[in-house]
Design an enzyme around this catalytic site. Sequence first.
Site, mmCIF file in Angstrom:
data_model
loop_
_atom_site.group_PDB
_atom_site.id
_atom_site.type_symbol
_atom_site.label_atom_id
_atom_site.label_comp_id
_atom_site.label_asym_id
_atom_site.label_seq_id
_atom_site.Cartn_x
_atom_site.Cartn_y
_atom_site.Cartn_z
ATOM 1 N N LYS A 32 48.830 0.066 -39.361
ATOM 2 C CA LYS A 32 47.979 0.882 -38.493
ATOM 3 C C LYS A 32 48.747 2.143 -38.076
ATOM 4 O O LYS A 32 49.821 2.062 -37.479
ATOM 5 C CB LYS A 32 47.551 0.099 -37.254
ATOM 6 C CG LYS A 32 46.581 0.868 -36.377
ATOM 7 C CD LYS A 32 45.943 -0.025 -35.337
ATOM 8 C CE LYS A 32 46.732 -0.142 -34.060
ATOM 9 N NZ LYS A 32 46.730 1.073 -33.228
ATOM 10 N N ASP A 59 43.903 4.794 -37.187
ATOM 11 C CA ASP A 59 43.313 4.496 -35.872
ATOM 12 C C ASP A 59 43.298 5.753 -35.013
ATOM 13 O O ASP A 59 44.078 5.881 -34.075
ATOM 14 C CB ASP A 59 44.122 3.368 -35.215
ATOM 15 C CG ASP A 59 43.502 2.899 -33.910
ATOM 16 O OD1 ASP A 59 42.291 3.136 -33.701
ATOM 17 O OD2 ASP A 59 44.231 2.298 -33.092
ATOM 18 N N LYS A 61 40.295 6.883 -33.703
ATOM 19 C CA LYS A 61 39.144 6.712 -32.792
ATOM 20 C C LYS A 61 38.314 7.985 -32.692
ATOM 21 O O LYS A 61 38.161 8.582 -31.618
ATOM 22 C CB LYS A 61 39.600 6.254 -31.407
ATOM 23 C CG LYS A 61 40.321 4.901 -31.431
ATOM 24 C CD LYS A 61 40.614 4.395 -30.037
ATOM 25 C CE LYS A 61 41.315 3.058 -30.035
ATOM 26 N NZ LYS A 61 42.669 3.081 -30.605
ATOM 27 N N ASP A 64 32.863 12.436 -31.743
ATOM 28 C CA ASP A 64 32.454 13.845 -31.741
ATOM 29 C C ASP A 64 30.998 13.887 -32.204
ATOM 30 O O ASP A 64 30.357 12.848 -32.369
ATOM 31 C CB ASP A 64 33.376 14.645 -32.681
ATOM 32 C CG ASP A 64 33.563 16.090 -32.222
ATOM 33 O OD1 ASP A 64 32.539 16.734 -31.905
ATOM 34 O OD2 ASP A 64 34.707 16.572 -32.202
ATOM 35 N N THR A 123 40.060 -1.674 -23.677
ATOM 36 C CA THR A 123 40.460 -2.782 -22.794
ATOM 37 C C THR A 123 41.179 -2.287 -21.546
ATOM 38 O O THR A 123 41.425 -3.061 -20.625
ATOM 39 C CB THR A 123 41.349 -3.804 -23.534
ATOM 40 O OG1 THR A 123 42.351 -3.081 -24.242
ATOM 41 C CG2 THR A 123 40.531 -4.641 -24.485
ATOM 42 N N ARG A 214 54.428 -4.700 -31.366
ATOM 43 C CA ARG A 214 55.802 -5.004 -30.947
ATOM 44 C C ARG A 214 56.348 -6.343 -31.415
ATOM 45 O O ARG A 214 57.528 -6.417 -31.758
ATOM 46 C CB ARG A 214 55.908 -4.871 -29.414
ATOM 47 C CG ARG A 214 55.866 -3.411 -28.985
ATOM 48 C CD ARG A 214 55.485 -3.231 -27.549
ATOM 49 N NE ARG A 214 54.058 -3.471 -27.340
ATOM 50 C CZ ARG A 214 53.439 -3.286 -26.192
ATOM 51 N NH1 ARG A 214 54.117 -2.872 -25.136
ATOM 52 N NH2 ARG A 214 52.152 -3.505 -26.082
HETATM 53 O O1 C5P Z 1 52.586 -3.859 -29.609
HETATM 54 P P1 C5P Z 1 51.219 -4.473 -29.562
HETATM 55 O O2 C5P Z 1 51.095 -5.721 -30.423
HETATM 56 O O3 C5P Z 1 50.725 -4.681 -28.152
HETATM 57 O O4 C5P Z 1 50.300 -3.367 -30.245
HETATM 58 C C1 C5P Z 1 48.919 -3.512 -30.284
HETATM 59 C C2 C5P Z 1 48.313 -2.301 -30.930
HETATM 60 O O5 C5P Z 1 46.916 -2.401 -30.838
HETATM 61 C C3 C5P Z 1 48.704 -0.972 -30.312
HETATM 62 O O6 C5P Z 1 48.675 0.013 -31.354
HETATM 63 C C4 C5P Z 1 47.601 -0.734 -29.315
HETATM 64 O O7 C5P Z 1 47.375 0.637 -29.081
HETATM 65 C C5 C5P Z 1 46.400 -1.343 -30.037
HETATM 66 N N1 C5P Z 1 45.327 -1.795 -29.175
HETATM 67 C C6 C5P Z 1 45.507 -2.713 -28.152
HETATM 68 N N2 C5P Z 1 44.453 -3.104 -27.383
HETATM 69 C C7 C5P Z 1 43.247 -2.587 -27.604
HETATM 70 C C8 C5P Z 1 43.037 -1.680 -28.634
HETATM 71 C C9 C5P Z 1 44.125 -1.295 -29.394
HETATM 72 O O8 C5P Z 1 46.605 -3.207 -27.957
HETATM 73 N N3 C5P Z 1 42.243 -3.008 -26.891
#
Ligand code: C5P
Length: 234
Positions: A32, A59, A61, A64, A123, A214
């Site tokens: 991503k 990603d 998003k 427009d 979220t 992460r």
């Molecule tokens: O590091 P982590 O596993 O938390 O990363 C989750 C990824 O998914 C990040 O790129 C974050 O921006 C994205 N994301 C999220 N929650 C959402 C939508 C996207 O954590 N509701």
Amino acid sequence: MQNPVIVALDVSEAEAALRLATQLAPVVAAFKVGSELFTSAGPEIVRKIRATGGSVFLDLKFHDIPNTVAKAVAAAVRLDVQMVTIHTSGGLEMMRAAEESAQKTAQQLGRNTPLILGVTVLTSMDSRNLSEIGAPAYVGGQVERLATLAVKAGLRGLVCSPLEIAALRRILPASIQLVTPGIRTGNEKADDQKRTLTPKEAMAAGASWLVVGRPIYAAENPRAAAEAILASLK
Ligand code: C5P
């Protein structure tokens, strides 16, 4: 089962992203690329990740007017990405234009149509935040309303939080692909994700794809971390 693990490359440097992609391409489904990496490294980082053999989930998003989103989606198809996000709150016509543009452009290039994924309610928004922008305050209701509209527009997939999977599975056609971040194995350090599921729980709830950031890229050995997640799904 197909490999459902998508690694979020939430790093700003092209070199770091490419190092991860090279290391992980053999063991994960896709990478991503979000706003930070794309804004700092540009479309070239997508081409370089594709050259490792990895698929790309762009990603950005898009939100427009329909014509602009359609053209942005066409550019993404030409860049040869496999998934693209748009905001469902851009409305029915915008979503239709995005899906049609993806199909038309892919057909012209003789490629598979990328999955256009609708984002419903971020979220980070709670009922107070929804009220502030004049939307119905009930988050779950607004998620379901936007998800239903996305399906009506012809989208074939949605991004949703782990805790929305079960409710969406009840109301959406089974063919709709659900892409879910907020995945934690239980072994990593606590961070800003508050409502999480393990990879196995999310798949059992009905996720099609898991976005993991992460827990993989910040691990001491990212490849071993990705392999352990895959093993946990068996
Ligand atoms: O590091 P982590 O596993 O938390 O990363 C989750 C990824 O998914 C990040 O790129 C974050 O921006 C994205 N994301 C999220 N929650 C959402 C939508 C996207 O954590 N509701």
